[in-house]
Enzyme design. Structure first.
Site, PDB file in Angstrom:
ATOM      1  N   SER A   1      -8.350  69.735  14.727  1.00 58.67           N
ATOM      2  CA  SER A   1      -9.404  70.632  14.262  1.00 58.67           C
ATOM      3  C   SER A   1      -8.827  71.589  13.223  1.00 58.67           C
ATOM      4  O   SER A   1      -7.776  72.190  13.435  1.00 58.67           O
ATOM      5  CB  SER A   1      -9.960  71.405  15.459  1.00 58.67           C
ATOM      6  OG  SER A   1     -11.117  72.093  15.117  1.00 58.67           O
TER       7      SER A   1
ATOM      8  N   GLY B   1     -12.324  67.668  11.893  1.00 60.48           N
ATOM      9  CA  GLY B   1     -11.231  68.403  11.264  1.00 60.48           C
ATOM     10  C   GLY B   1     -11.523  68.800   9.834  1.00 60.48           C
ATOM     11  O   GLY B   1     -10.673  69.440   9.193  1.00 60.48           O
TER      12      GLY B   1
ATOM     13  N   PRO C   1     -17.924  65.601  12.173  1.00 59.90           N
ATOM     14  CA  PRO C   1     -17.772  66.964  11.652  1.00 59.90           C
ATOM     15  C   PRO C   1     -18.505  67.975  12.533  1.00 59.90           C
ATOM     16  O   PRO C   1     -19.582  67.679  13.058  1.00 59.90           O
ATOM     17  CB  PRO C   1     -18.430  66.880  10.273  1.00 59.90           C
ATOM     18  CG  PRO C   1     -19.447  65.792  10.410  1.00 59.90           C
ATOM     19  CD  PRO C   1     -18.844  64.792  11.357  1.00 59.90           C
TER      20      PRO C   1
ATOM     21  N   ARG D   1     -17.264  72.034  12.561  1.00 64.78           N
ATOM     22  CA  ARG D   1     -16.949  73.212  11.771  1.00 64.78           C
ATOM     23  C   ARG D   1     -17.504  73.122  10.336  1.00 64.78           C
ATOM     24  O   ARG D   1     -18.114  74.084   9.843  1.00 64.78           O
ATOM     25  CB  ARG D   1     -15.421  73.310  11.724  1.00 64.78           C
ATOM     26  CG  ARG D   1     -14.818  74.427  10.952  1.00 64.78           C
ATOM     27  CD  ARG D   1     -13.293  74.200  10.822  1.00 64.78           C
ATOM     28  NE  ARG D   1     -12.646  74.010  12.109  1.00 64.78           N
ATOM     29  CZ  ARG D   1     -12.273  75.003  12.911  1.00 64.78           C
ATOM     30  NH1 ARG D   1     -12.463  76.251  12.540  1.00 64.78           N
ATOM     31  NH2 ARG D   1     -11.687  74.752  14.059  1.00 64.78           N
TER      32      ARG D   1
ATOM     33  N   CYS E   1     -12.530  96.522  28.016  1.00 66.12           N
ATOM     34  CA  CYS E   1     -11.415  97.368  28.431  1.00 66.12           C
ATOM     35  C   CYS E   1     -10.072  96.702  28.166  1.00 66.12           C
ATOM     36  O   CYS E   1      -9.028  97.306  28.381  1.00 66.12           O
ATOM     37  CB  CYS E   1     -11.523  97.650  29.919  1.00 66.12           C
ATOM     38  SG  CYS E   1     -11.197  96.168  30.874  1.00 66.12           S
ATOM     39  N   ASP E   2     -10.091  95.452  27.731  1.00 67.57           N
ATOM     40  CA  ASP E   2      -8.868  94.651  27.655  1.00 67.57           C
ATOM     41  C   ASP E   2      -8.143  94.931  26.341  1.00 67.57           C
ATOM     42  O   ASP E   2      -8.715  94.810  25.259  1.00 67.57           O
ATOM     43  CB  ASP E   2      -9.268  93.181  27.753  1.00 67.57           C
ATOM     44  CG  ASP E   2      -8.074  92.240  27.708  1.00 67.57           C
ATOM     45  OD1 ASP E   2      -6.949  92.719  27.493  1.00 67.57           O
ATOM     46  OD2 ASP E   2      -8.286  91.043  27.877  1.00 67.57           O
TER      47      ASP E   2
END
Lengths: 452, 452
Positions: A210, A247, A283, A285, A400-401
Site C-alpha cells: 500500500s 498501491g 485501487p 487510496r 487524554c493519550d
C-alpha cells in the site's frame, strides 16, 4: 518571476463548502459535538480519478478496495457509475454492504487470503466465487466451505531475488508481502494441492504494497506472475485472471500506469489480444483519498510560555479529531497531508473587555496582573484561510493519550485560537474507516457532498 | 525442588468459562462472527483490586478513569459497589454515561484540561462542577461556560528539576506531561488569572503517566503539589482537593502505595488530620485490567515452509482479533500479556481421510503429491490448554494491514490449527474502548461475567 497570485492555491468548491459550514458554528453557544470534524466529499474528484484510470489503463478493470473507505454514499456512487467497477472485499460485512447496493456477486473479488470460516461460508452462499488464497490450509477451508470457488493464488517475490536485476525495490508504506503471498516454490505446491482437492485455480493476484512509490515494483511482480502463469499450465490449471492489486498513488499514477502498460504488453500482450486474460486491479487510496477533505475544530490552545515552563517555545493546539478518530493517518509516516488553517468564529470569553474587575489579591505575593494576557487580536474573516507570519506549533488530538499527537512540530499561521479550523485535504484513505470511540469522542461525523 | 504441580498455573473460573464456551464453537458450521473474540470478565477480580486499594490507601478515594474501559456492566458494578467510588470523565459521552447510572454529579471529576466548549457547557448544565485546567485559554472558556466551576489546576514537574534530588524518574509507558500540565511558574500565572476572572480554584491534580513503574514519581509530584498548595494561598485561593491521578500498576501497587502514604504523611499529614484536604486518585488500568480475559480464534494458519519461501521458518497464525479490534495493545510495547493457547474444535476439512481421490495431473511436471500435507494430528481435549513442545510463530491480526501484527516472534505450542483459541489475560485496559470496524470486522463482542 512568479506572479504572486499563482503562489496561492485556487479556491475550490470544497473550500467554499467548508467556509459556509464554518460560518454557522459559534463555539460560544454551539450544540454538542458541532465542533467535531466534518467531511466535504467532492465526487467530481472521484470521477476525475476514474477518468484518469480509464485513460491510462483502459484494459484493466478496477475493483475498488472497500476497506479503504466504505462510506455508504461513496460506495453507492461507485456502484452506480458508468466505469464498470468491481469491488475488492475482505469480510462478510464488506461483501454484504456491496451486495446490498445491487452489485452482482461476480463483480466482487473476496481478496482476503486468510478468511474466517463463517465469512467464507457466507460468501459461498451469496455466490461470491472469486477469492484469493496463499496457503494450503486455506485450500482445505475452501474445499469444505466453498468448493465451487474460482480460486486466485496470491503470490509474492522471493526475498532477495529481485535485487539481482535492477536493484532493490523501495519499501512501500505498508509491505504486505510480510503478511500474505506465496513465493514461486510455494505456488507450485499450492497448485498441486488444489488439483488434489478438486479445486479450480483461475488466476494470480499480487499486491506491491500500500502506498508504493517505486513503480518498478509493478514490473517485477508482472514478470513473476507470468512465470506462475506458466507453472499453472504445468500443474493442470487453466488461468484467465490477473489481479495486479493496489498501491497506486495519486501523484505517481501516470508514471506507474506507463510501466504497467509496457510490461503487460511484453508479458501478457498475446493473451490480451486473444482475449485469454482478464486483468483487474484493486485501487483504494487512489480513488478515494483526493476527494475527501476533513475540517476539524481547535478546541483548546496553550501559549508558548505555558508549555513545558517556557522551555519548548511551541504554541500547542488541540483539535476535536485525532488518531483515534478521523486522523488515524497521524500514526503513519507520510500519510498525513499538511493542514491549512481557516479562521472560525471565536469564543466571546477571549475578549478581554468582558473581564469583570476583581479586587486585588490581598496578600504579600506582590504579583502584578499582566493586562495583555488573553487578548484576542485576529484579522481576517470567518471561513478564510489564515495566512501571514508563521510560528511553531504542536498539534494534538483531543484524547487524554499523549500518543495522540497529529504534528509534533509544524509552522502554521500565528494567532490560532479556539474556534479556528484545521483543514486536511486528500485524507479519504484509511481514515473514516478507522474511527473508534476512545475517551467518549464521537464516531459520527457529518458528510457534505459536492456532485454536479 | 519445586513440585511440578506448582509450576502450572491453577485453573481459574475464567479458564472454565472459556473452555465451556469453546466447546460450543465448531468452525465447520458455526454462525457468522462466532469465531470472533469474546471476553470473560471476573468481577471478583475487580472487587479484589478495590479491596487492595481500601487496605493500602484507605484515605484516598478512587475516581475510576472511565476512558480505560467503559463497558456498561463494569461501570454499573462500580457505581453500585460499596467502595465509595467516584468517576474520572473526559467528555460529554463519559459524563452522560455515568450520570445515567444514577451517580450524583459531585462524584464526577471532569479531568480533561482541554475541553471542547460544547462539552463544557453540558457539564455545567449537568452540575458537574469539579474540573481540571492547565492553561489560560481554558480559564477563559470556563469563565464563559461554567463560571461556578470548582477548578483544579493540573501541574507537571519542571523538566530537569527533578534530577537534582535522587536521579531521573523513569519514563512511564505514556508520558502525559508532554501533553498536559503547567509547571510551578505557569501555575502562579494561572492562579492569578483565575482570581482576576472570578474563578474558584479548589485544588491540584497531577498524573505521573499511564503505566508508571517508577514509584518515586508519586513522591516527586506530591512534593511539588505541596509547593503549589502554598502558592495558592499566596494568590488568594483556598485549596481543599489533591488529585494524585492514575498510573497505578497491578504488580507494583503495594510498593507505590507505601511511597504515597509516606510522602502524603510528610507533606499533607497535618491537613489530613484537620480534615482540610480531600485526596482522590484516578486509577483505571489497576482496577479493570486484571479481571478481563480475551479469547480469540485462530482463523488461518500458514506452515513454516509457506512463509517467505521457507526463509523465516516461522509458522504463522491469523487471529480473529488484532490491533484494530480488541488487541490494540499490540501496538504499544509492554502492554500485551503473553497468550496461552487452548485447543478448539477443528475444521473437518483438515482431515486428510476426507480428501477425495483426484486423477493424476496429465502433464510433464513430474511432481509427486506429498501425502503427509494437511494432516491434522493433535492431542488433547477441546477447551484444554495446549502444552508440550514449542515452535516459533508469527501471530497476525485479521485485517489486510501488515502493521496488524500481534506478536512478531513467539514460542508457542507446536501444532496450532484453525479452530484453536488464543487467550490473553489481564487485557482489560485500553482494549474494548478502542475497537474500530476497519476491514469490516465487527466491533461487537460477547461478554461473559463471573460474579459470586
Amino acid at each position: 518571476m512568479q506572479n504572486q497570485s499563482t503562489m496561492t492555491a485556487p479556491i475550490t468548491p470544497t473550500d467554499i463548502a467548508i467556509a459556509k459550514r464554518i460560518q454557522s458554528i459559534d463555539p460560544s453557544d454551539c450544540q454538542l459535538y458541532s465542533e467535531d470534524g466534518f467531511w466535504v466529499v467532492d465526487l467530481n474528484v472521484v470521477r476525475r480519478q476514474l477518468e484518469r484510470w480509464r485513460k491510462e489503463l483502459p484494459l484493466i478493470r478496477p475493483f475498488y478496495a472497500v476497506k479503504c473507505n466504505p462510506t455508504p454514499r461513496l460506495l453507492a456512487f461507485l456502484a452506480q457509475s458508468s466505469y464498470n467497477l468491481g469491488f475488492d472485499c475482505a469480510t462478510h460485512a464488506e461483501i454484504s454492504q456491496i451486495l446490498n447496493l445491487g452489485v452482482p456477486p461476480e463483480n466482487i473479488i473476496y481478496a482476503n487470503p486468510c478468511k474466517a470460516p463463517s465469512h467464507l461460508r457466507y460468501a459461498a452462499a451469496a455466490s461470491v466465487r472469486t477469492m484469493t488464497f496463499d496457503n494450503s490450509t486455506e485450500l482445505y477451508k475452501i474445499r469444505q466451505c466453498a468448493p465451487d470457488a474460482r480460486c486466485v493464488i496470491r503470490i509474492k517475490l522471493t526475498p532477495g531475488a529481485a535485487s539481482h536485476t535492477d536493484g532493490d525495490i523501495e519499501t512501500p508504506m505498508y509491505d504486505l508481502s510480510l503478511k500474505y503471498g506465496v513465493t514461486f516454490e510455494g505456488a507450485r505446491d499450492s497448485l498441486l494441492l488444489a488439483r488434489r482437492l478438486g479445486l479450480s485455480v483461475v488466476g494470480i493476484a499480487f499486491h506491491v504494497g500500500s502506498g508504493q512509490a517505486d513503480v518498478r515494483a509493478y514490473a517485477r511482480y508482472i514478470v513473476e506472475a507470468r512465470k506462475v502463469w506458466r507453472l499453472a499450465a504445468e500443474t493442470g490449471h487453466v488461468f484467465s485472471l490477473l489481479d495486479i492489486g493496489g498501491g497506486f498513488m495519486d501523484e505517481r499514477f501516470e508514471e506507474a500506469a506507463g510501466v504497467i502498460r509496457e510490461v503487460l504488453e511484453r508479458e501478457f500482450g498475446d493473451m490480451m489480444r486473444d482475449g485469454n486474460v482478464q486483468i483487474i486491479a484493486e485501487p483504494g487510496r487512489y480513488i478515494c483519498a483526493p476527494g475527501f477533505t476533513l475540517a476539524t475544530n481547535v478546541i483548546a490552545v496553550r501559549a508558548e510560555d505555558e508549555d513545558s515552563g517556557g522551555v519548548s517555545g511551541k504554541r500547542a493546539v488541540y483539535l476535536a479529531d485525532g488518531m483515534y478518530s478521523n486522523i488515524n493517518a497521524a500514526m503513519w509516516p507520510g500519510e498525513l497531508t499538511f493542514p491549512t488553517v481557516v479562521r472560525g468564529r471565536r469564543m466571546r470569553a477571549m475578549d478581554e473587555a468582558e473581564v469583570a474587575p476583581v479586587s486585588p489579591v490581598s496578600n504579600d505575593s506582590g504579583v502584578e496582573f499582566d493586562e495583555s494576557e488573553g487578548s484576542n487580536a485576529g484579522d481576517g474573516e470567518v471561513g478564510m484561510r489564515m495566512e501571514g507570519a508563521l510560528q511553531e506549533y504542536t498539534v494534538w488530538g483531543p484524547t487524554c493519550d499523549s500518543s495522540d499527537v497529529i504534528l509534533k512540530s509544524a509552522w502554521l499561521p500565528r494567532g490560532i485560537e479556539v474556534g479556528d479550523w484545521f483543514v486536511f485535504k486528500g485524507l479519504g484513505a484509511y481514515s473514516v474507516c478507522m474511527r473508534n470511540p476512545f475517551n467518549g469522542f464521537s464516531t459520527e461525523h457529518e458528510f457534505y457532498y459536492i456532485d454536479e
